[in-house]
Write a protein that holds these residues in place. Structure first.
Motif, PDB file in Angstrom:
ATOM      1  N   ARG A 127      46.453  21.666  23.317  1.00 53.74           N
ATOM      2  CA  ARG A 127      45.708  21.047  24.416  1.00 53.74           C
ATOM      3  C   ARG A 127      45.012  22.074  25.294  1.00 53.74           C
ATOM      4  NH1 ARG A 127      47.241  16.280  28.663  1.00 53.74           N
ATOM      5  NH2 ARG A 127      45.244  16.406  29.722  1.00 53.74           N
ATOM      6  N   TYR A 128      45.646  23.239  25.488  1.00 50.73           N
ATOM      7  CA  TYR A 128      45.119  24.183  26.471  1.00 50.73           C
ATOM      8  C   TYR A 128      44.699  25.515  25.851  1.00 50.73           C
ATOM      9  CZ  TYR A 128      47.107  20.973  29.873  1.00 50.73           C
ATOM     10  OH  TYR A 128      47.409  19.868  30.610  1.00 50.73           O
ATOM     11  N   LEU A 129      43.658  26.060  26.434  1.00 49.34           N
ATOM     12  CA  LEU A 129      43.182  27.408  26.151  1.00 49.34           C
ATOM     13  C   LEU A 129      43.337  28.194  27.449  1.00 49.34           C
ATOM     14  CD1 LEU A 129      41.630  29.468  24.311  1.00 49.34           C
ATOM     15  CD2 LEU A 129      39.517  28.504  25.266  1.00 49.34           C
ATOM     16  N   HIS A 130      44.085  29.306  27.393  1.00 47.30           N
ATOM     17  CA  HIS A 130      44.333  30.125  28.578  1.00 47.30           C
ATOM     18  C   HIS A 130      43.614  31.463  28.463  1.00 47.30           C
ATOM     19  CE1 HIS A 130      47.762  27.996  30.598  1.00 47.30           C
ATOM     20  NE2 HIS A 130      47.785  27.393  29.425  1.00 47.30           N
ATOM     21  N   ALA A 131      43.288  32.037  29.603  1.00 45.53           N
ATOM     22  CA  ALA A 131      42.794  33.407  29.692  1.00 45.53           C
ATOM     23  C   ALA A 131      43.571  34.087  30.808  1.00 45.53           C
ATOM     24  CB  ALA A 131      41.297  33.431  29.999  1.00 45.53           C
ATOM     25  N   TYR A 132      43.852  35.374  30.632  1.00 49.94           N
ATOM     26  CA  TYR A 132      44.686  36.110  31.582  1.00 49.94           C
ATOM     27  C   TYR A 132      44.004  37.413  32.012  1.00 49.94           C
ATOM     28  CZ  TYR A 132      48.106  32.968  29.474  1.00 49.94           C
ATOM     29  OH  TYR A 132      48.761  31.864  28.992  1.00 49.94           O
ATOM     30  N   PRO A 133      42.885  37.348  32.697  1.00 54.62           N
ATOM     31  CA  PRO A 133      42.269  38.595  33.160  1.00 54.62           C
ATOM     32  C   PRO A 133      43.057  39.192  34.324  1.00 54.62           C
ATOM     33  CG  PRO A 133      41.034  36.723  33.983  1.00 54.62           C
ATOM     34  CD  PRO A 133      42.097  36.170  33.070  1.00 54.62           C
ATOM     35  N   GLY A 148      34.263  27.075  32.958  1.00 55.17           N
ATOM     36  CA  GLY A 148      34.919  25.797  33.225  1.00 55.17           C
ATOM     37  C   GLY A 148      36.431  25.818  33.267  1.00 55.17           C
ATOM     38  N   PHE A 149      37.039  26.998  33.262  1.00 57.38           N
ATOM     39  CA  PHE A 149      38.491  27.103  33.361  1.00 57.38           C
ATOM     40  C   PHE A 149      38.940  26.804  34.789  1.00 57.38           C
ATOM     41  CE2 PHE A 149      37.671  29.276  29.503  1.00 57.38           C
ATOM     42  CZ  PHE A 149      38.850  29.522  28.820  1.00 57.38           C
ATOM     43  N   THR A 150      40.192  26.376  34.930  1.00 61.46           N
ATOM     44  CA  THR A 150      40.812  26.127  36.222  1.00 61.46           C
ATOM     45  C   THR A 150      41.814  27.237  36.504  1.00 61.46           C
ATOM     46  OG1 THR A 150      40.604  23.741  35.939  1.00 61.46           O
ATOM     47  CG2 THR A 150      42.244  24.504  37.537  1.00 61.46           C
ATOM     48  N   LEU A 151      41.751  27.798  37.702  1.00 62.85           N
ATOM     49  CA  LEU A 151      42.700  28.838  38.089  1.00 62.85           C
ATOM     50  C   LEU A 151      44.041  28.192  38.397  1.00 62.85           C
ATOM     51  CD1 LEU A 151      43.378  31.773  38.782  1.00 62.85           C
ATOM     52  CD2 LEU A 151      42.498  31.323  41.095  1.00 62.85           C
ATOM     53  N   ILE A 152      45.069  28.573  37.642  1.00 66.47           N
ATOM     54  CA  ILE A 152      46.420  28.049  37.845  1.00 66.47           C
ATOM     55  C   ILE A 152      47.144  28.904  38.878  1.00 66.47           C
ATOM     56  CG2 ILE A 152      48.621  27.489  36.714  1.00 66.47           C
ATOM     57  CD1 ILE A 152      46.167  25.746  35.869  1.00 66.47           C
ATOM     58  N   GLY A 153      46.953  30.216  38.823  1.00 70.92           N
ATOM     59  CA  GLY A 153      47.587  31.125  39.773  1.00 70.92           C
ATOM     60  C   GLY A 153      47.821  32.490  39.161  1.00 70.92           C
ATOM     61  N   GLU A 154      48.445  33.358  39.934  1.00 69.79           N
ATOM     62  CA  GLU A 154      48.755  34.696  39.444  1.00 69.79           C
ATOM     63  C   GLU A 154      50.011  34.659  38.587  1.00 69.79           C
ATOM     64  OE1 GLU A 154      49.063  37.486  42.674  1.00 69.79           O
ATOM     65  OE2 GLU A 154      46.926  37.320  43.157  1.00 69.79           O
ATOM     66  N   CYS A 155      50.068  35.574  37.638  1.00 67.57           N
ATOM     67  CA  CYS A 155      51.248  35.703  36.788  1.00 67.57           C
ATOM     68  C   CYS A 155      51.294  37.132  36.251  1.00 67.57           C
ATOM     69  CB  CYS A 155      51.223  34.701  35.634  1.00 67.57           C
ATOM     70  SG  CYS A 155      49.836  34.916  34.507  1.00 67.57           S
ATOM     71  N   GLU A 156      52.406  37.465  35.662  1.00 69.29           N
ATOM     72  CA  GLU A 156      52.541  38.782  35.057  1.00 69.29           C
ATOM     73  C   GLU A 156      52.648  38.614  33.552  1.00 69.29           C
ATOM     74  OE1 GLU A 156      56.069  41.785  35.275  1.00 69.29           O
ATOM     75  OE2 GLU A 156      54.840  42.040  37.090  1.00 69.29           O
ATOM     76  N   VAL A 157      51.831  39.359  32.825  1.00 71.97           N
ATOM     77  CA  VAL A 157      51.912  39.388  31.366  1.00 71.97           C
ATOM     78  C   VAL A 157      52.106  40.842  30.943  1.00 71.97           C
ATOM     79  CG1 VAL A 157      50.493  37.323  31.032  1.00 71.97           C
ATOM     80  CG2 VAL A 157      49.420  39.565  31.052  1.00 71.97           C
ATOM     81  N   LEU A 172      41.921  26.006  30.422  1.00 72.60           N
ATOM     82  CA  LEU A 172      40.889  25.031  30.076  1.00 72.60           C
ATOM     83  C   LEU A 172      41.552  23.925  29.271  1.00 72.60           C
ATOM     84  CD1 LEU A 172      37.776  24.425  30.063  1.00 72.60           C
ATOM     85  CD2 LEU A 172      37.763  25.464  27.792  1.00 72.60           C
ATOM     86  N   ASP A 173      41.378  22.693  29.704  1.00 72.61           N
ATOM     87  CA  ASP A 173      41.941  21.537  28.991  1.00 72.61           C
ATOM     88  C   ASP A 173      41.000  21.195  27.851  1.00 72.61           C
ATOM     89  OD1 ASP A 173      42.917  19.097  28.096  1.00 72.61           O
ATOM     90  OD2 ASP A 173      43.254  18.306  30.111  1.00 72.61           O
ATOM     91  N   LEU A 174      41.453  21.427  26.623  1.00 74.48           N
ATOM     92  CA  LEU A 174      40.611  21.181  25.437  1.00 74.48           C
ATOM     93  C   LEU A 174      40.473  19.692  25.137  1.00 74.48           C
ATOM     94  CD1 LEU A 174      41.976  24.056  23.178  1.00 74.48           C
ATOM     95  CD2 LEU A 174      39.824  24.017  24.481  1.00 74.48           C
ATOM     96  N   HIS A 175      41.274  18.849  25.774  1.00 73.47           N
ATOM     97  CA  HIS A 175      41.184  17.400  25.557  1.00 73.47           C
ATOM     98  C   HIS A 175      40.306  16.715  26.598  1.00 73.47           C
ATOM     99  CE1 HIS A 175      45.245  17.268  23.200  1.00 73.47           C
ATOM    100  NE2 HIS A 175      44.333  17.974  22.605  1.00 73.47           N
ATOM    101  N   ALA A 176      39.938  17.433  27.621  1.00 74.07           N
ATOM    102  CA  ALA A 176      39.121  16.836  28.699  1.00 74.07           C
ATOM    103  C   ALA A 176      37.698  16.598  28.223  1.00 74.07           C
ATOM    104  CB  ALA A 176      39.117  17.761  29.921  1.00 74.07           C
TER     105      ALA A 176
END
Length: 178
Positions: A127-133, A148-157, A172-176
């Motif tokens: 369902r989702y495509l994520h990016a982590y810049p 068109g991505f939505t910012l979810i918040g900060e995280c550590e990778v 990004l919601d791939l089903h939207a």
């Protein structure tokens, strides 16, 4: 060339002959937010993974070169792809890109990111495509916004493995509806 090249952007499957492009994308200014350039051994490993992922047809993801169409043969200007990962207990796709320095600021990365999202959407798998810049990488965060991505918040990778990196989690919601 005009200020924006976005209308001529296309993504083409990664092939064994694209190692030169991966080497160009390994430049210090492009790897600054990712822990610095990789060694030749690391690049060869990455290239092998890219070739294998592009040949895989099970929906695990794909790698592409970003190309600018023009008169004659398209010019390769960057890399982009999507691949599976487990994020917060759920299977998702992740995306990442690099546009060669001399082609930045023209909307190429945003156009390529929209194109790779369409490829991920066509898999009908996650369902989702994520990016982590990195939070410090303003241009890549801007690409996420424009694509068109939505910012979810900060995280550590961890990137590279063993190196904690403070990033933004864009989704990004791939089903939207588009």
């Amino acid at each position: 060339m005009e200020r924006t090249a976005a209308s001529s952007v296309r993504i083409e499957p990664w092939s064994d002959s694209d190692l030169w492009l991966l080497r160009r994308a390994n430049a210090p200014e492009l790897m600054d937010h990712l822990g610095g350039p990789e060694s030749e051994e690391q690049l060869m490993g990455r290239h092998g993974r890219y070739v294998a992922l592009s040949a895989d047809r099970t929906g695990r993801g794909r790698m592409f070169r970003i190309a600018l169409a023009g008169e004659g043969e398209a010019e390769a200007v960057g890399t982009i792809g999507f691949w599976e990962r487990t994020w917060q207990g759920r299977e998702v796709y992740e995306t990442g890109w690099a546009v060669l320095a001399e082609f930045q600021g023209r909307g190429i990365a945003s156009a390529a990111t929209r194109a790779v999202a369409e490829q991920a959407r066509a898999e009908h798998k996650h369902r989702y495509l994520h990016a982590y810049p990195s939070v410090a990488n303003g241009p890549s965060n801007g690409v996420c916004r424009k694509a068109g991505f939505t910012l979810i918040g900060e995280c550590e990778v961890e990137y590279p493995p063993g190196n904690p990196l403070l990033t933004n989690d864009w989704r990004l919601d791939l089903h939207a509806d588009r």
